[in-house]
Write an enzyme that holds these catalytic residues in place. Structure first.
Site, mmCIF file in Angstrom:
data_model
loop_
_atom_site.group_PDB
_atom_site.id
_atom_site.type_symbol
_atom_site.label_atom_id
_atom_site.label_comp_id
_atom_site.label_asym_id
_atom_site.label_seq_id
_atom_site.Cartn_x
_atom_site.Cartn_y
_atom_site.Cartn_z
ATOM 1 N N ASP A 223 0.814 -1.209 0.000
ATOM 2 C CA ASP A 223 0.000 0.000 0.000
ATOM 3 C C ASP A 223 0.855 1.271 0.000
ATOM 4 O O ASP A 223 1.896 1.324 0.643
ATOM 5 C CB ASP A 223 -0.871 -0.023 1.272
ATOM 6 C CG ASP A 223 -1.778 1.183 1.401
ATOM 7 O OD1 ASP A 223 -2.658 1.348 0.544
ATOM 8 O OD2 ASP A 223 -1.597 1.962 2.353
ATOM 9 N N GLU A 300 0.900 -0.592 -4.952
ATOM 10 C CA GLU A 300 -0.053 0.493 -5.144
ATOM 11 C C GLU A 300 0.683 1.811 -5.101
ATOM 12 O O GLU A 300 1.252 2.178 -4.082
ATOM 13 C CB GLU A 300 -1.121 0.493 -4.037
ATOM 14 C CG GLU A 300 -2.200 1.518 -4.296
ATOM 15 C CD GLU A 300 -2.572 2.363 -3.095
ATOM 16 O OE1 GLU A 300 -3.725 2.820 -3.043
ATOM 17 O OE2 GLU A 300 -1.734 2.608 -2.212
HETATM 18 C C1 LIG Z 1 -6.366 2.398 -3.067
HETATM 19 C C2 LIG Z 1 -5.917 2.261 -1.656
HETATM 20 O O1 LIG Z 1 -5.703 1.177 -1.180
HETATM 21 N N1 LIG Z 1 -5.774 3.390 -0.975
HETATM 22 C C3 LIG Z 1 -5.312 3.396 0.379
HETATM 23 C C4 LIG Z 1 -3.935 3.981 0.426
HETATM 24 O O2 LIG Z 1 -3.462 4.100 1.718
HETATM 25 C C5 LIG Z 1 -4.261 4.899 2.557
HETATM 26 C C6 LIG Z 1 -3.590 4.889 3.900
HETATM 27 O O3 LIG Z 1 -3.088 3.632 4.205
HETATM 28 C C7 LIG Z 1 -5.687 4.373 2.620
HETATM 29 O O4 LIG Z 1 -6.484 5.294 3.327
HETATM 30 C C8 LIG Z 1 -6.237 4.226 1.216
HETATM 31 O O5 LIG Z 1 -7.511 3.626 1.238
#
Ligand SMILES: CC(=O)N[C@H]1CO[C@H](CO)[C@@H](O)[C@@H]1O
Ligand SMILES: *[C@@H]1O[C@H](CO)[C@@H](O)[C@H](O)[C@H]1NC(C)=O
Ligand SMILES: *[C@@H]1O[C@H](CO)[C@@H](O)[C@H](O)[C@H]1NC(C)=O
Ligand SMILES: *[C@@H]1O[C@H](CO)[C@@H](O)[C@H](O)[C@H]1NC(C)=O
Ligand SMILES: *[C@@H]1O[C@H](CO)[C@@H](O)[C@H](O)[C@H]1NC(C)=O
Ligand SMILES: *[C@@H]1O[C@H](CO)[C@@H](O)[C@H](O)[C@H]1NC(C)=O
Ligand SMILES: [Ca+2]
Ligand SMILES: [Ca+2]
Length: 582
Positions: A223, A300
């Site tokens: 993430d 991600e």
């Molecule tokens: C798309 C996704 O997974 N977004 C996440 C990215 O990280 C932040 C903090 O960990 C999350 O709030 C998001 O949902």
């Protein structure tokens, strides 16, 4: 016959392997499960791991190879699991570590691979590491990013060390009374950033990865990669540099909004990619030392295209197996033309390094569902597109049966992004609509749960439209999806065939051709007008007759029908997969 806009030929850097020689993840189908909404096994209204376990046959049946679960670790749920308080313990409402092991074993017995969501940038403030860090415990003192702050020369008051803003608005620095210092949080106040410049932090996180690898987990979806590192403290000033204003503050005038600044010191630093390479080395080493199936990394990162390409590797070192293709996800909407679709495919295919696989993502838990974003008429077209491109396809649970956004009233809204708005605007911000429960059948709560109250309401009527009904129907979105994943697995043209495309009016047409000679033509009429095509003039060596192998639900063409290449009628919003008959 419409105007020929352009032909683009691609020499794909595909390793010409036969199907059996391909590794499990290559060309694979990945399925994102949002466990809270998939299946509730114990009637408390919240989906759980045993629920996922019950439904694994379904996941296998629709043609998936890998499953990634949105966060399931222990968490106070300030950010729905993206605020982890223990990386090696399953959140009790989802089950136990034993349930996760049972799920992993069941997945393996079905030939599926299980991937966990790894959230390395920050922990919860309730994590033991943070509490020890607050207490100034020597080993943990520098696990997070602490600073005394600076004294404002005008007011004489203490203020944060820099102007950095959190993704969730306001200063990214929060004062801690006990430690008498500020800590950095790039997301919520309850999500303190770990200090990746501390080798002990890196080692502890490596241990988390090893902990799960040792329990059979097949990989990690990592993430928020661009947030991992921040610039080092400036030794001259003893503090962190302020970030400049965004070059276009007119689109983001509120100084408390993240987009108000240009994040040169806190986002997409080269070190972020270095640590991905290092984690790749860790999983590769594990794979070879333990002689297991390949362990994979999915990343991600909403970052520049150049960074995404770099995430794959730098020529010497390998990085992410699947750097999620958010360029296409962010770039396409219901106004996009066939040329836009074509652009995003070519941009990725022609820029990715040699020896890697492209990947395509159209939906996730942060974006409205495909049928709602692109219009329900295009539900099948989007799945045909995703499943017939070269490389890896990633499907968010529910898209396979054309699920639409669910309706969630203001009273039922739970997403912090929705709750921070008001009853008149919350629908623009809330992500609850794409997270409503899965529609399994026509029993209570669509078969999701037996509870009186589910964590989010069932968002739509499900009496006639649900998985069971679509499986029983003669044809349905789900049946079309299954035919597509079948083709991907069995046809050389889709396994490692070349890709050549043409755009005619608002229709994207492409050929997937295997070295063995097998060829398929995919026709996607993105637009709202029917278009008559002379396919024979678009490509060489086309047979006069084509067989419709699969097409959109409303195409009115039964599978197996033979059509003329020279007068093919593509209906508005419809997609078709045609086989050359020789
Ligand atoms: C798309 C996704 O997974 N977004 C996440 C990215 O990280 C932040 C903090 O960990 C999350 O709030 C998001 O949902
Ligand atoms: C996480 O939970 C496990 C199991 O309950 C426990 O043994 C471990 O100490 C916890 N780790 C942290 C860092 O809190
Ligand atoms: C000092 O504080 C004042 C009043 O809050 C503020 O306007 C000013 O920007 C601060 N100075 C710096 C250098 O941050
Ligand atoms: C934290 O520990 C350091 C090093 O021992 C010490 O200098 C500092 O004063 C301590 N801070 C607090 C608030 O106890
Ligand atoms: C990178 O991956 C390729 C393809 O799997 C492999 O041949 C190569 O040895 C890897 N390089 C390193 C440094 O691991
Ligand atoms: C396109 O999307 C917008 C915004 O999501 C929506 O308001 C509009 O109704 C959609 N149009 C179609 C044809 O689906
Ligand atoms: Ca449950
Ligand atoms: Ca960080």
């Amino acid at each position: 016959m419409g105007k020929l806009i352009g032909i683009f030929l691609l020499a794909l850097a595909l390793c010409h392997l036969s199907h059996s020689e391909q590794d499990w993840w290559e060309n694979g189908n990945f399925y994102q499960i949002y466990p809270r909404s998939f299946k509730d096994s114990d009637g408390d209204g919240v989906g759980d791991l045993n629920g996922v376990n019950e439904k694994l046959e379904y996941v296998k049946d629709i043609g998936m190879k890998g499953v990634w679960l949105s966060p399931i670790f222990q968490s106070p749920m300030a950010d729905f699991g993206y605020d982890i308080s223990n990386y090696t313990k399953v959140q009790p409402e989802y089950g136990t570590n034993e349930d996760l092991l049972a799920l992993t074993e069941r997945a393996h017995s079905l030939g599926l691979h299980l991937i966990l969501d790894f959230v390395p940038n920050h922990t919860s403030d309730e994590h033991e590491w943070f509490q020890r860090s607050v207490a100034n415990d020597s080993y943990y003192r520098d696990f997070y990013i602490w600073h005394d702050g600076v004294i404002n020369s005008t007011t004489g008051e203490r203020q944060p060390p820099s102007n950095w803003i959190s993704q969730f608005r306001y200063s990214a620095w929060e004062w801690n009374e006990q430690r008498q210092q500020y800590y950095l949080h790039q997301f919520g106040v309850k999500q303190p950033d770990l200090n990746y410049r501390n080798p002990n932090v890196v080692e502890e996180m490596n241990n988390v990865l090893r902990f799960w690898l040792a329990r059979g987990i097949d990989g990690f979806r990592i993430d928020a990669v661009p947030f991992l590192f921040e610039v080092e403290i400036d030794p001259q000033t003893g503090t962190y540099p302020d970030e400049p204003l965004s070059s276009d503050i007119s689109t983001c005038p509120d100084p408390d909004d993240w987009c108000h600044l240009n994040h040169t010191f806190t986002n997409s630093l080269p070190e972020d990619i270095e640590i991905i390479y290092q984690w790749r080395e860790l999983v590769d080493q594990w794979t070879s030392e333990h002689n297991t199936d390949t362990k994979v990394l999915l990343t991600e990162a909403y970052t520049s295209f150049e960074n995404l390409m770099h995430m794959y590797g730098d020529g010497l070192r390998n990085g992410s197996h699947v750097p999620f293709n958010f360029e296409m996800l962010a770039g396409l909407n219901n106004k996009s033309s066939a040329s836009d679709y074509d652009y995003y495919v070519h941009h990725w295919l022609s820029n990715m390094p040699k020896g890697v696989y492209a990947n395509w993502v159209l939906g996730n838990h942060d974006n409205p569902r495909l049928a709602s974003r692109f219009g329900a008429q295009r539900a099948d077209l989007m799945n045909i597109f995703l499943q017939t491109l070269p490389g890896i396809a990633v499907t968010y649970n529910g898209e396979e049966y054309g699920m639409e956004n669910g309706y969630v009233s203001w009273e039922d809204t739970v997403d912090p992004q929705g709750c921070n708005a008001d009853p008149t605007t919350y629908l623009q911000y809330s992500r609850d609509s794409e997270r409503t429960p899965f529609l399994w059948d026509n029993t209570t709560n669509a078969g999701f749960s037996t509870a009186n109250h589910t964590w989010l309401p069932i968002g739509q009527s499900y009496a006639d439209n649900n998985v069971a009904a679509q499986l029983a129907a003669e044809n349905s979105h789900l049946k079309i999806f299954k035919q597509l994943t079948q083709l991907r697995q069995s046809e050389a043209a889709f396994i490692d065939g070349s890709y050549v495309s043409v755009v005619v009016k608002n229709v994207l047409v492409y050929i997937r051709a295997a070295e063995t000679g097998d060829k398929y033509i995919v026709v996607l009429n993105i637009g709202d007008e029917n278009v008559s095509l002379n396919l024979g003039t678009l490509f060489d060596d086309l047979s006069a007759k084509l067989e419709v192998v699969v097409s959109s639900l409303h195409s009115d063409i039964p599978n197996g029908q033979i059509v003329n290449a020279n007068s093919f009628e593509a209906k508005a919003y419809n997609g078709y997969v045609l086989r050359l008959t020789n």
